[in-house]
Design a protein around this motif. Structure first.
Motif, PDB file in Angstrom:
ATOM      1  N   ARG A 184      28.758 -89.566 -21.416  1.00 15.22           N
ATOM      2  CA  ARG A 184      28.895 -88.157 -21.087  1.00 15.22           C
ATOM      3  C   ARG A 184      27.530 -87.478 -21.027  1.00 15.22           C
ATOM      4  O   ARG A 184      26.624 -87.827 -21.759  1.00 15.22           O
ATOM      5  CB  ARG A 184      29.745 -87.434 -22.138  1.00 15.22           C
ATOM      6  N   LYS A 185      27.427 -86.513 -20.155  1.00 17.69           N
ATOM      7  CA  LYS A 185      26.239 -85.667 -20.086  1.00 17.69           C
ATOM      8  C   LYS A 185      26.687 -84.242 -20.354  1.00 17.69           C
ATOM      9  O   LYS A 185      27.292 -83.610 -19.494  1.00 17.69           O
ATOM     10  CB  LYS A 185      25.558 -85.783 -18.718  1.00 17.69           C
ATOM     11  N   GLU A 186      26.399 -83.754 -21.540  1.00 12.53           N
ATOM     12  CA  GLU A 186      26.901 -82.450 -21.965  1.00 12.53           C
ATOM     13  C   GLU A 186      25.773 -81.634 -22.578  1.00 12.53           C
ATOM     14  O   GLU A 186      24.811 -82.181 -23.117  1.00 12.53           O
ATOM     15  CB  GLU A 186      28.025 -82.627 -22.996  1.00 12.53           C
ATOM     16  N   THR A 187      25.906 -80.326 -22.515  1.00 13.38           N
ATOM     17  CA  THR A 187      24.895 -79.449 -23.088  1.00 13.38           C
ATOM     18  C   THR A 187      25.148 -79.260 -24.576  1.00 13.38           C
ATOM     19  O   THR A 187      26.225 -79.531 -25.090  1.00 13.38           O
ATOM     20  CB  THR A 187      24.911 -78.073 -22.410  1.00 13.38           C
ATOM     21  N   GLY A 188      24.128 -78.750 -25.266  1.00 12.77           N
ATOM     22  CA  GLY A 188      24.248 -78.524 -26.692  1.00 12.77           C
ATOM     23  C   GLY A 188      25.315 -77.524 -27.051  1.00 12.77           C
ATOM     24  O   GLY A 188      25.940 -77.615 -28.102  1.00 12.77           O
ATOM     25  N   LEU A 189      25.542 -76.527 -26.194  1.00 12.51           N
ATOM     26  CA  LEU A 189      26.558 -75.521 -26.478  1.00 12.51           C
ATOM     27  C   LEU A 189      27.936 -76.151 -26.564  1.00 12.51           C
ATOM     28  O   LEU A 189      28.748 -75.807 -27.422  1.00 12.51           O
ATOM     29  CB  LEU A 189      26.535 -74.433 -25.399  1.00 12.51           C
ATOM     30  N   VAL A 190      28.227 -77.086 -25.670  1.00 14.81           N
ATOM     31  CA  VAL A 190      29.551 -77.687 -25.620  1.00 14.81           C
ATOM     32  C   VAL A 190      29.813 -78.539 -26.851  1.00 14.81           C
ATOM     33  O   VAL A 190      30.940 -78.618 -27.342  1.00 14.81           O
ATOM     34  CB  VAL A 190      29.705 -78.533 -24.339  1.00 14.81           C
ATOM     35  N   ASN A 212      21.821 -71.024 -26.454  1.00 17.41           N
ATOM     36  CA  ASN A 212      21.270 -72.338 -26.779  1.00 17.41           C
ATOM     37  C   ASN A 212      21.573 -72.660 -28.231  1.00 17.41           C
ATOM     38  O   ASN A 212      22.138 -71.839 -28.959  1.00 17.41           O
ATOM     39  CB  ASN A 212      19.763 -72.419 -26.485  1.00 17.41           C
ATOM     40  N   THR A 213      21.209 -73.862 -28.628  1.00 20.74           N
ATOM     41  CA  THR A 213      21.460 -74.305 -30.005  1.00 20.74           C
ATOM     42  C   THR A 213      20.178 -74.820 -30.649  1.00 20.74           C
ATOM     43  O   THR A 213      20.202 -75.731 -31.478  1.00 20.74           O
ATOM     44  CB  THR A 213      22.536 -75.400 -30.019  1.00 20.74           C
ATOM     45  N   LEU A 214      19.054 -74.243 -30.273  1.00 21.93           N
ATOM     46  CA  LEU A 214      17.771 -74.687 -30.812  1.00 21.93           C
ATOM     47  C   LEU A 214      17.652 -74.425 -32.306  1.00 21.93           C
ATOM     48  O   LEU A 214      16.984 -75.178 -33.023  1.00 21.93           O
ATOM     49  CB  LEU A 214      16.624 -73.978 -30.091  1.00 21.93           C
ATOM     50  N   TRP A 215      18.278 -73.379 -32.786  1.00 21.46           N
ATOM     51  CA  TRP A 215      18.035 -72.915 -34.151  1.00 21.46           C
ATOM     52  C   TRP A 215      19.103 -73.372 -35.140  1.00 21.46           C
ATOM     53  O   TRP A 215      18.904 -73.251 -36.359  1.00 21.46           O
ATOM     54  CB  TRP A 215      17.934 -71.386 -34.173  1.00 21.46           C
ATOM     55  N   THR A 216      20.202 -73.867 -34.664  1.00 21.51           N
ATOM     56  CA  THR A 216      21.313 -74.250 -35.527  1.00 21.51           C
ATOM     57  C   THR A 216      21.497 -75.754 -35.556  1.00 21.51           C
ATOM     58  O   THR A 216      21.032 -76.466 -34.656  1.00 21.51           O
ATOM     59  CB  THR A 216      22.620 -73.599 -35.043  1.00 21.51           C
ATOM     60  N   VAL A 217      22.182 -76.228 -36.575  1.00 29.36           N
ATOM     61  CA  VAL A 217      22.564 -77.638 -36.651  1.00 29.36           C
ATOM     62  C   VAL A 217      24.084 -77.710 -36.697  1.00 29.36           C
ATOM     63  O   VAL A 217      24.746 -76.835 -37.257  1.00 29.36           O
ATOM     64  CB  VAL A 217      21.957 -78.332 -37.890  1.00 29.36           C
ATOM     65  N   ALA A 218      24.639 -78.738 -36.094  1.00 31.86           N
ATOM     66  CA  ALA A 218      26.086 -78.942 -36.075  1.00 31.86           C
ATOM     67  C   ALA A 218      26.465 -79.851 -37.237  1.00 31.86           C
ATOM     68  O   ALA A 218      26.090 -81.023 -37.269  1.00 31.86           O
ATOM     69  CB  ALA A 218      26.526 -79.559 -34.749  1.00 31.86           C
ATOM     70  N   LEU A 219      27.193 -79.300 -38.200  1.00 25.15           N
ATOM     71  CA  LEU A 219      27.559 -80.055 -39.394  1.00 25.15           C
ATOM     72  C   LEU A 219      28.879 -80.793 -39.189  1.00 25.15           C
ATOM     73  O   LEU A 219      29.877 -80.201 -38.792  1.00 25.15           O
ATOM     74  CB  LEU A 219      27.695 -79.119 -40.596  1.00 25.15           C
ATOM     75  N   VAL A 220      28.856 -82.077 -39.481  1.00 24.86           N
ATOM     76  CA  VAL A 220      30.060 -82.905 -39.474  1.00 24.86           C
ATOM     77  C   VAL A 220      30.416 -83.197 -40.923  1.00 24.86           C
ATOM     78  O   VAL A 220      29.543 -83.463 -41.754  1.00 24.86           O
ATOM     79  CB  VAL A 220      29.835 -84.210 -38.696  1.00 24.86           C
ATOM     80  N   SER A 635      41.045 -66.509 -32.694  1.00 28.05           N
ATOM     81  CA  SER A 635      39.805 -66.324 -31.955  1.00 28.05           C
ATOM     82  C   SER A 635      39.360 -67.682 -31.457  1.00 28.05           C
ATOM     83  O   SER A 635      38.869 -68.500 -32.221  1.00 28.05           O
ATOM     84  CB  SER A 635      38.743 -65.719 -32.876  1.00 28.05           C
ATOM     85  N   LEU A 636      39.578 -67.945 -30.170  1.00 23.65           N
ATOM     86  CA  LEU A 636      39.358 -69.282 -29.635  1.00 23.65           C
ATOM     87  C   LEU A 636      37.877 -69.572 -29.450  1.00 23.65           C
ATOM     88  O   LEU A 636      37.056 -68.690 -29.273  1.00 23.65           O
ATOM     89  CB  LEU A 636      40.075 -69.431 -28.291  1.00 23.65           C
ATOM     90  N   SER A 637      37.553 -70.848 -29.489  1.00 24.67           N
ATOM     91  CA  SER A 637      36.178 -71.264 -29.277  1.00 24.67           C
ATOM     92  C   SER A 637      35.797 -71.110 -27.808  1.00 24.67           C
ATOM     93  O   SER A 637      36.632 -71.114 -26.922  1.00 24.67           O
ATOM     94  CB  SER A 637      36.004 -72.725 -29.701  1.00 24.67           C
ATOM     95  N   ASP A 638      34.497 -70.975 -27.581  1.00 28.06           N
ATOM     96  CA  ASP A 638      33.996 -70.883 -26.218  1.00 28.06           C
ATOM     97  C   ASP A 638      33.660 -72.278 -25.719  1.00 28.06           C
ATOM     98  O   ASP A 638      33.549 -73.219 -26.469  1.00 28.06           O
ATOM     99  CB  ASP A 638      32.738 -70.016 -26.179  1.00 28.06           C
ATOM    100  N   GLY A 639      33.466 -72.394 -24.426  1.00 28.24           N
ATOM    101  CA  GLY A 639      33.026 -73.665 -23.869  1.00 28.24           C
ATOM    102  C   GLY A 639      34.150 -74.408 -23.178  1.00 28.24           C
ATOM    103  O   GLY A 639      35.287 -73.978 -23.144  1.00 28.24           O
ATOM    104  N   ASN A 640      33.821 -75.556 -22.613  1.00 21.51           N
ATOM    105  CA  ASN A 640      34.779 -76.351 -21.853  1.00 21.51           C
ATOM    106  C   ASN A 640      35.198 -77.577 -22.626  1.00 21.51           C
ATOM    107  O   ASN A 640      34.559 -77.996 -23.578  1.00 21.51           O
ATOM    108  CB  ASN A 640      34.145 -76.773 -20.513  1.00 21.51           C
ATOM    109  N   ILE A 641      36.273 -78.174 -22.141  1.00 23.00           N
ATOM    110  CA  ILE A 641      36.823 -79.340 -22.819  1.00 23.00           C
ATOM    111  C   ILE A 641      35.853 -80.507 -22.737  1.00 23.00           C
ATOM    112  O   ILE A 641      35.129 -80.671 -21.774  1.00 23.00           O
ATOM    113  CB  ILE A 641      38.148 -79.733 -22.167  1.00 23.00           C
TER     114      ILE A 641
END
Length: 803
Positions: A184-190, A212-220, A635-641
Motif C-alpha cells: 500500500r501507498k498511503e499518507t501519514g494522515l490515513v 500532517n503528522t510530523l509532530w505526533t506519534v501513532a500509539l499501538v 464523532s467519526l474519524s476523518d480519512g479514507n478506508i
C-alpha cells in the motif's frame, strides 16, 4: 507516523521524520522545536497560551538549519524579556495528543522512550515516560480548571499507563501488517484512521489543523517482542506483534460480544514476522503471518459480581438476522480477504448452561450467514472443545497443529525478498522487493469481475539483478480464534498456529527442508516462551491477571502442584480485578479513546451506569456509540478506508454481501457502519466427521466424536468437535471449578467438519520455493501423508461423506 512531506503533508519519495523535540514557553506561547534523526531538518510549532478553552496551533512552513533555529529562539527570548523571556520546559520525542475535559486543553508528550526492536531497518520504540502539560497560562485559566471534577478527570486519564504495552515508530507503520505496508501507498494522515491506533482521537485536532503528522506519534496498544534465534547455523529475528483494536475496547465483563456496528470486544490482530539477521545493506528475506482473536460476535454479556466467580451469560435475542455478526465478518473479509476460518474453542457440555448457550447461538449465526453466501466466500467454522482436551498437552498441541496446517493451506503466508538500499527512509512498498531478470511483481485490476489479483509476470531490472530470486507469496484470508474471553485457550491455539506457520516461513526462506517443526525442538520452546509472554500481557490488559497456562506448564513438565497453585492464584487475581477495579479502568479507557467526552451540565462519567447498558433517554448523548450498543451520536474519524492486506489498487476478495450499492473499500476504516445488501442463496458445504479428519487419533479418545447442543436442529452448521474427557485447568479463562462432563441435551449428534472445497496455497497467492502447482497437487502433497485419502479427495473435489 510522520510519513508526510515536510511542507505540504503529501507523499515524498524522501520524507523527513521529526524524532526529537524541545519544548519552550513564553507567557503567551509554547514553542516546540522538532528535528529529524540526522539533525539536518528543523521545524517550529507555536501553540497559543492566552486562549482559556480553545486550541490554536500554528506551524511555521519554513525548514530551518540548527543555526537558524538557535537564532530564532534567541530573537523570541529577546522579544519577550518584559514578561520573563523564553524558558526551556522539557525534551520530548513526540506529541501523544491534546485532551480537554471541562476546563483548558492539555498536551500529552512522550518524554522518554526505549528501543524494543527494528523491522527492515525501522526502529520500534516503547514509551517509558509521559507528561501532561496544561496549555493556557495560569493567569487566563477559568475556575473550571481547578474544579473538583476537572481534577478527577485528570487523575482518571493518568491511570492509563502509557509506559505499559504502548509502542510506536516514526518511519514504520507498525499499526499495519508487513504485507499491507509493502503493498500500500498511503499518507501519514490515513494511518491514524485505523482501528489499531489508540490515540487517534487525541491527535485528531492537530492532524486536521496542520494536515500532517510530523509532530505526533501513532500509539499501538498490545504486545511487541523481538528475539534473535539460530536456525541451521543462521541467525534470524522473530518478531511477535499483537495489536489491540480501539473499537469496543475495554475490560472483561464490561465489554463482551459484539456491538451494533460489528465491532467485537478483545479484538486483537497477531502478526508473526521472521527475517534474516544480515549485515546492513544486504538483501534479506522476510515473511509474516497474521491471525486474529476476538469475542464471540453475538449480543451477550455477563454482569460483574462480587459474589459469583462465574457470572451467568446473558444472551440477547434482538438480532434475529444476525446483522451485527454479519458486519463483523464483512469487516474481517475487508481487512484480510477470504477465506475466513473460525476456530471456536468453547465448551460443548456443561452441568449448568453457560458457554453452551453461546455455542448453540454462534452455530446458528454461522449457518444463517453461510446459507446466503457464495461458495468462495463461505465462512469455515471449526468447533473444538479444548477445555475437555487439556489433560495431555502434547495431544492438544498435536491436534491444534492439524487445524493450523489446514488453515495455512487455505490462506498461505506472506514472503518476499527486500533490498535495503531501495527502502526509503520510512516508506515500504513493492518497489523494495528484490527483482531479477526473470520475475517481478505486477499488480493489476481485473475489471471483468471487479476483483483484484496479484500475478507474477516476466520483466527485467538489470540494475538490481539478483540470482535465484524467489517470487513473493501473499496471505489471503485469516484464522479467527475465540474461546469465551479469547485469552487462555485462544493463546494456546495461537501458539500452535504460530509454530506451524514458523515452519512454513523458515522453509520458504530456505532454512529448513521440512515445513514442520518438531514440538520437542528448542525452536518450538523458544517460540512458546514468546507466545506465553504475549498471552500473559493480553490477559492482564483485558482480564486483570496473567493467562492460565496449564497446557504450557504441562508441555514443560512442571510440577503439577505448583501449576495448580499458580492457576488458583490467577483465578482469584482475575476475580478481584474484575469485581473491584475494572469499572474505573473502563472509564479511563473510554476517556482516553474519546468514547466519552465530558460536558458541562451533563452527568459525569462516574455517575453513569455500566456502559453496556446506556439508553439515550437516560443520560443524553455524551457517550459515543462506537463503544456502546445504543445509537448515540458518534464523532467519526476523518480519512479514507484502508484496503485489506494486499495491493492498493486491487481487491483480494469478494465481500460477504454479494450485491452492494456502496463498495466497502471506499469507507473509512474507523467508521462504525458498514454497508449491507441482499445476499444470494447458495448450498450448504460438504460434511466431514472428525473421525475422518483425525483418523488415527480416535482410538485414544473414544468419546471424541460426540457433541452436545441444547437443540441439535439449531446447530446444523459447519463445525467439528474432538470431545475428550478432561479436567479443566486451562479452563477458560478462569473457569477452573467446572469439572462436569454432563450434557445439556438428550440428543447427541456426531461432530462434523463441514467446509467447502479447500483453497490451495496457489489459489491464495502462496507457493513453495516458487514452483507453480495446481490446487490438487498442493492439497494432496500437504495432506495425504497426515490425513486419510478420503480427506484429501474431499479437500480437492468437495465429496460428501457420511459415517
Amino acid at each position: 507516523m510522520a510519513s508526510d512531506n515536510c511542507s505540504d503533508g503529501g507523499l515524498d519519495p524522501n520524507p523527513c521524520y521529526l524524532q526529537k523535540f524541545r519544548l519552550y514557553e513564553t507567557r503567551s506561547h509554547f514553542y516546540m522545536i522538532g528535528r529529524d534523526k540526522n539533525g539536518t531538518v528543523w521545524r517550529v510549532l507555536k501553540i497559543d497560551r492566552l486562549e482559556p478553552s480553545e486550541l490554536n496551533i500554528l506551524e511555521d512552513s519554513a525548514t530551518f538549519s540548527e543555526i537558524e533555529c538557535s537564532d530564532l529562539l534567541r530573537r523570541i527570548h529577546d522579544g519577550n524579556r518584559a514578561t520573563g523571556g523564553l524558558k526551556f520546559i522539557t525534551a520530548c520525542y513526540g506529541i501523544i495528543g491534546f485532551v480537554k475535559f471541562l476546563g483548558p486543553y492539555y498536551m500529552l508528550l512522550i518524554t522518554k522512550r526505549r528501543k524494543i526492536g527494528a523491522i527492515c531497518g525501522h526502529t520500534i520504540y516503547a514509551v517509558t515516560k509521559s507528561e501532561m502539560i496544561t496549555i493556557p497560562n495560569s493567569s487566563v485559566q477559568s475556575n473550571m480548571a481547578y474544579s473538583k471534577n476537572e481534577k478527577r478527570y485528570k487523575k482518571l486519564l493518568s491511570t492509563v499507563d502509557l509506559t505499559k504495552d504502548f509502542f510506536f515508530s516514526y518511519s514504520y507503520n507498525v499499526m499495519h501488517s508487513l504485507q499491507r505496508n509493502l503493498c500500500r501507498k498511503e499518507t501519514g494522515l490515513v494511518h491514524y484512521e485505523t482501528m489499531f491506533v489508540w490515540n487517534e482521537f487525541l491527535t485528531r485536532g492537530i492532524r486536521n489543523n496542520l494536515k500532517n503528522t510530523l509532530w505526533t506519534v501513532a500509539l499501538v496498544y498490545g504486545f511487541f517482542k523481538q528475539v534473535k534465534l539460530t536456525v541451521s547455523g543462521r541467525d534470524i529475528k522473530l518478531t511477535l506483534i499483537a495489536r489491540r483494536s480501539q473499537h469496543y475496547a475495554g475490560t472483561r465483563y464490561l465489554k463482551r460480544g459484539v456491538n451494533e456496528k460489528g465491532r467485537v470486544a478483545n479484538d486483537v490482530e497477531t502478526e508473526q514476522i521472521v527475517f534474516e539477521d544480515v549485515p546492513e545493506g544486504c538483501p534479506t528475506q522476510i515473511s509474516s503471518v497474521v491471525q486474529n482473536r476476538g469475542s464471540i460476535p453475538l449480543f451477550w454479556s455477563q454482569e460483574t459480581s462480587r459474589l459469583n466467580l462465574k457470572p451467568d451469560i446473558i444472551l440477547s435475542k434482538k438480532d434475529p438476522n444476525y446483522e451485527a455478526t454479519k458486519l463483523h465478518f464483512e469487516n474481517l473479509a475487508r481487512r484480510y480477504g477470504n477465506p475466513i476460518i473460525i476456530l471456536n474453542l468453547i465448551k460443548r457440555c456443561e452441568k449448568k448452561p453457560r458457554e453452551t448457550i453461546l455455542r448453540t447461538e454462534f452455530a446458528k449465526a454461522i449457518r444463517f450467514i453461510n446459507k446466503s453466501l457464495s461458495k468462495e466466500n463461505r465462512l469455515r467454522f471449526l468447533h473444538w472443545d479444548l477445555n475437555r482436551h487439556s489433560r495431555k498437552a502434547t495431544n492438544v498441541l498435536e491436534l491444534l497443529g492439524r487445524v493450523s496446517d489446514y488453515a495455512l493451506n487455505l490462506t498461505g503466508i506472506f514472503y518476499c525478498q527486500v533490498t535495503p538500499n531501495r527502502i526509503p527512509d520510512g516508506l515500504l512498498n513493492l518497489s523494495c522487493l528484490v527483482q531479477n531478470d526473470e520475475h517481478f511483481v505486477q499488480i493489476h485490476s481485473d475489471k471483468s469481475d471487479d476483483s483484484e489479483k496479484l500475478e507474477m509476470n516476466v520483466g527485467s531490472d538489470k540494475q538490481n539483478s539478483v540470482e535465484n530470486v524467489k517470487p513473493p507469496m501473499f496471505q489471503n484470508g485469516v484464522l479467527r480464534t475465540n474461546c469465551i474471553d479469547c485469552l487462555d485457550r485462544t493463546n494456546v491455539a495461537q501458539y500452535s498456529y504460530g509454530l506451524m506457520a514458523l515452519g512454513r516461513q523458515l522453509h520458504a526462506m530456505g532454512f529448513t527442508e521440512s515445513q514442520t517443526i518438531d514440538q520437542n525442538s528448542p525452536l518450538a520452546e523458544d517460540l512458546l516462551v514468546v507466545y506465553e509472554k504475549m498471552g500473559d500481557t493480553l490477559a492482564l490488559q483485558y482480564g486483570g491477571s496473567a493467562a492460565h497456562n496449564k497446557i504450557f506448564c504441562q508441555r514443560r513438565g512442571q510440577w503439577q502442584a505448583a501449576t495448580q497453585s499458580q492457576e488458583l492464584f490467577r483465578t482469584l487475581q482475575r476475580y478481584y480485578s474484575n469485581a473491584y477495579m475494572d469499572a474505573e479502568k473502563q472509564s479511563a479507557i473510554n476517556l482516553f479513546l474519546g468514547h466519552f467526552q465530558p460536558q458541562q451540565d451533563k452527568p459525569a462519567l462516574w455517575e453513569l451506569d455500566s456502559d453496556q447498558h446506556y439508553s439515550v433517554g437516560r443520560h443524553g448523548s455524551n457517550l459515543l456509540n462506537e463503544d456502546a450498543r445504543t445509537p448515540f451520536k458518534r464523532s467519526l474519524s476523518d480519512g479514507n478506508i484502508l484496503c485489506p492486506m494486499g495491493a492498493s489498487d486491487v481487491r483480494h476478495h469478494q465481500p460477504l454481501s454479494e450485491n452492494r450499492d456502496v463498495a466497502i473499500h471506499d469507507l473509512p476504516e474507523s467508521t462504525p457502519e458498514m454497508p449491507t445488501g441482499d445476499i444470494s442463496y447458495s448450498r450448504f458445504t460438504p460434511r466431514l466427521s472428525c473421525r475422518q479428519l483425525f483418523g488415527d487419533m480416535q482410538d485414544q479418545f473414544p468419546e471424541s466424536n460426540h457433541i452436545c447442543y441444547e437443540n441439535a436442529d439449531e446447530c446444523n452448521c459447519t463445525n467439528f468437535d474432538m470431545d475428550w474427557l478432561s479436567s479443566s485447568g486451562n479452563s477458560c479463562d478462569g473457569d477452573v471449578y467446572d469439572r462436569s462432563t454432563t450434557g445439556l441435551s438428550a440428543e447427541i449428534i456426531g461432530a462434523e467438519l463441514r467446509i467447502d472445497t479447500a483453497t490451495s496455497p496457489s489459489e491464495s497467492g502462496s507457493s513453495i520455493k516458487g514452483m507453480d502447482r495446481t490446487a490438487s497437487e498442493v492439497t494432496r502433497d500437504g495432506i495425504t501423508n497426515e490425513y486419510s485419502e478420503k480427506f484429501a479427495d474431499w479437500v480437492t473435489n468437495g465429496v460428501w461423506f457420511f459415517r
